[in-house]
Write a protein that holds these residues in place. Sequence first.
Motif, PDB file in Angstrom:
ATOM      1  N   GLU A   8      11.635  10.495  -9.201  1.00  0.00           N
ATOM      2  CA  GLU A   8      11.621  11.773  -9.902  1.00  0.00           C
ATOM      3  C   GLU A   8      10.511  12.682  -9.388  1.00  0.00           C
ATOM      4  OE1 GLU A   8      11.435  10.300 -13.871  1.00  0.00           O
ATOM      5  OE2 GLU A   8      13.546   9.726 -13.871  1.00  0.00           O
ATOM      6  N   GLU A   9       9.374  12.085  -9.052  1.00  0.00           N
ATOM      7  CA  GLU A   9       8.242  12.822  -8.472  1.00  0.00           C
ATOM      8  C   GLU A   9       7.653  11.954  -7.378  1.00  0.00           C
ATOM      9  OE1 GLU A   9       5.283  14.258 -11.183  1.00  0.00           O
ATOM     10  OE2 GLU A   9       6.774  14.765 -12.693  1.00  0.00           O
ATOM     11  N   ILE A  10       7.237  12.567  -6.296  1.00  0.00           N
ATOM     12  CA  ILE A  10       6.620  11.827  -5.197  1.00  0.00           C
ATOM     13  C   ILE A  10       5.285  11.265  -5.691  1.00  0.00           C
ATOM     14  CG2 ILE A  10       5.700  11.952  -2.848  1.00  0.00           C
ATOM     15  CD1 ILE A  10       8.718  12.420  -2.994  1.00  0.00           C
ATOM     16  N   PRO A  11       5.127   9.940  -5.661  1.00  0.00           N
ATOM     17  CA  PRO A  11       3.857   9.367  -6.115  1.00  0.00           C
ATOM     18  C   PRO A  11       2.758   9.628  -5.088  1.00  0.00           C
ATOM     19  CG  PRO A  11       5.300   7.639  -5.294  1.00  0.00           C
ATOM     20  CD  PRO A  11       6.085   8.915  -5.268  1.00  0.00           C
ATOM     21  N   GLN A  14      -2.021   4.425  -8.413  1.00  0.00           N
ATOM     22  CA  GLN A  14      -1.507   4.119  -9.755  1.00  0.00           C
ATOM     23  C   GLN A  14      -0.060   4.597  -9.906  1.00  0.00           C
ATOM     24  OE1 GLN A  14      -3.756   5.887 -12.954  1.00  0.00           O
ATOM     25  NE2 GLN A  14      -2.759   4.629 -14.511  1.00  0.00           N
ATOM     26  N   GLU A  15       0.252   5.777  -9.397  1.00  0.00           N
ATOM     27  CA  GLU A  15       1.619   6.297  -9.459  1.00  0.00           C
ATOM     28  C   GLU A  15       2.565   5.424  -8.627  1.00  0.00           C
ATOM     29  OE1 GLU A  15       0.942  10.246  -8.036  1.00  0.00           O
ATOM     30  OE2 GLU A  15       0.598  11.062 -10.033  1.00  0.00           O
ATOM     31  N   LYS A  16       2.099   4.990  -7.464  1.00  0.00           N
ATOM     32  CA  LYS A  16       2.918   4.117  -6.618  1.00  0.00           C
ATOM     33  C   LYS A  16       3.144   2.765  -7.294  1.00  0.00           C
ATOM     34  CE  LYS A  16       1.949   6.226  -2.181  1.00  0.00           C
ATOM     35  NZ  LYS A  16       1.548   6.049  -0.793  1.00  0.00           N
ATOM     36  N   LEU A  23       7.479   2.895  -0.398  1.00  0.00           N
ATOM     37  CA  LEU A  23       6.369   3.615  -1.023  1.00  0.00           C
ATOM     38  C   LEU A  23       5.318   4.044  -0.001  1.00  0.00           C
ATOM     39  CD1 LEU A  23       5.975   1.574  -4.313  1.00  0.00           C
ATOM     40  CD2 LEU A  23       6.883   3.882  -4.064  1.00  0.00           C
ATOM     41  N   GLU A  24       5.098   3.230   1.019  1.00  0.00           N
ATOM     42  CA  GLU A  24       4.136   3.604   2.074  1.00  0.00           C
ATOM     43  C   GLU A  24       4.637   4.811   2.870  1.00  0.00           C
ATOM     44  OE1 GLU A  24       3.049   0.439   4.702  1.00  0.00           O
ATOM     45  OE2 GLU A  24       2.574  -0.894   3.041  1.00  0.00           O
ATOM     46  N   ASN A  25       5.941   4.888   3.079  1.00  0.00           N
ATOM     47  CA  ASN A  25       6.510   5.937   3.917  1.00  0.00           C
ATOM     48  C   ASN A  25       7.006   7.151   3.132  1.00  0.00           C
ATOM     49  OD1 ASN A  25       6.170   4.454   6.329  1.00  0.00           O
ATOM     50  ND2 ASN A  25       7.956   3.235   5.807  1.00  0.00           N
ATOM     51  N   ILE A  26       6.899   7.100   1.839  1.00  0.00           N
ATOM     52  CA  ILE A  26       7.421   8.185   1.006  1.00  0.00           C
ATOM     53  C   ILE A  26       6.662   9.483   1.291  1.00  0.00           C
ATOM     54  CG2 ILE A  26       6.007   8.060  -1.072  1.00  0.00           C
ATOM     55  CD1 ILE A  26       8.659   7.925  -2.613  1.00  0.00           C
ATOM     56  N   GLY A  27       7.398  10.530   1.426  1.00  0.00           N
ATOM     57  CA  GLY A  27       6.790  11.831   1.673  1.00  0.00           C
ATOM     58  C   GLY A  27       6.438  12.097   3.121  1.00  0.00           C
ATOM     59  N   ILE A  28       6.630  11.098   3.996  1.00  0.00           N
ATOM     60  CA  ILE A  28       6.358  11.295   5.417  1.00  0.00           C
ATOM     61  C   ILE A  28       7.633  11.763   6.080  1.00  0.00           C
ATOM     62  CG2 ILE A  28       5.711  10.159   7.567  1.00  0.00           C
ATOM     63  CD1 ILE A  28       4.114   8.155   5.905  1.00  0.00           C
ATOM     64  N   ASN A  29       7.608  12.930   6.656  1.00  0.00           N
ATOM     65  CA  ASN A  29       8.812  13.479   7.319  1.00  0.00           C
ATOM     66  C   ASN A  29       8.569  13.656   8.800  1.00  0.00           C
ATOM     67  OD1 ASN A  29      10.275  13.595   4.942  1.00  0.00           O
ATOM     68  ND2 ASN A  29       9.401  15.571   4.420  1.00  0.00           N
TER      69      ASN A  29
END
Length: 83
Positions: free
Chosen positions: A37-40, A44-46, A77-83
């Motif tokens: 729902e939201e990029i951690p 703590q969010e991750k 989770l490590e790669n989330i948000g990496i484009n």
Amino acid sequence: MPKTIIHCALNRSSSSHCQLSPSVLGWGCRFLTTPIEEIPITAQEKAKLFSKVYREAKQKGVLECPHYRSMFIDEVLENIGIN
């Protein structure tokens, strides 16, 4: 192990079999559908998102699949948000 997971594991012919679609790996298993729902950002969010996905995997019996490793969740989770 639930029958759907057994059937899926037996029919697996490649690692792409586990993907949600040809272009989307997802959480490493097509049965895991926890939305992001939201990029951690913070650890703590991750951790909170990891817990949600892990709980879903446990409830659905995915953790019993011989092809699934919970490390897939960490990798996403490590790669989330990496484009």
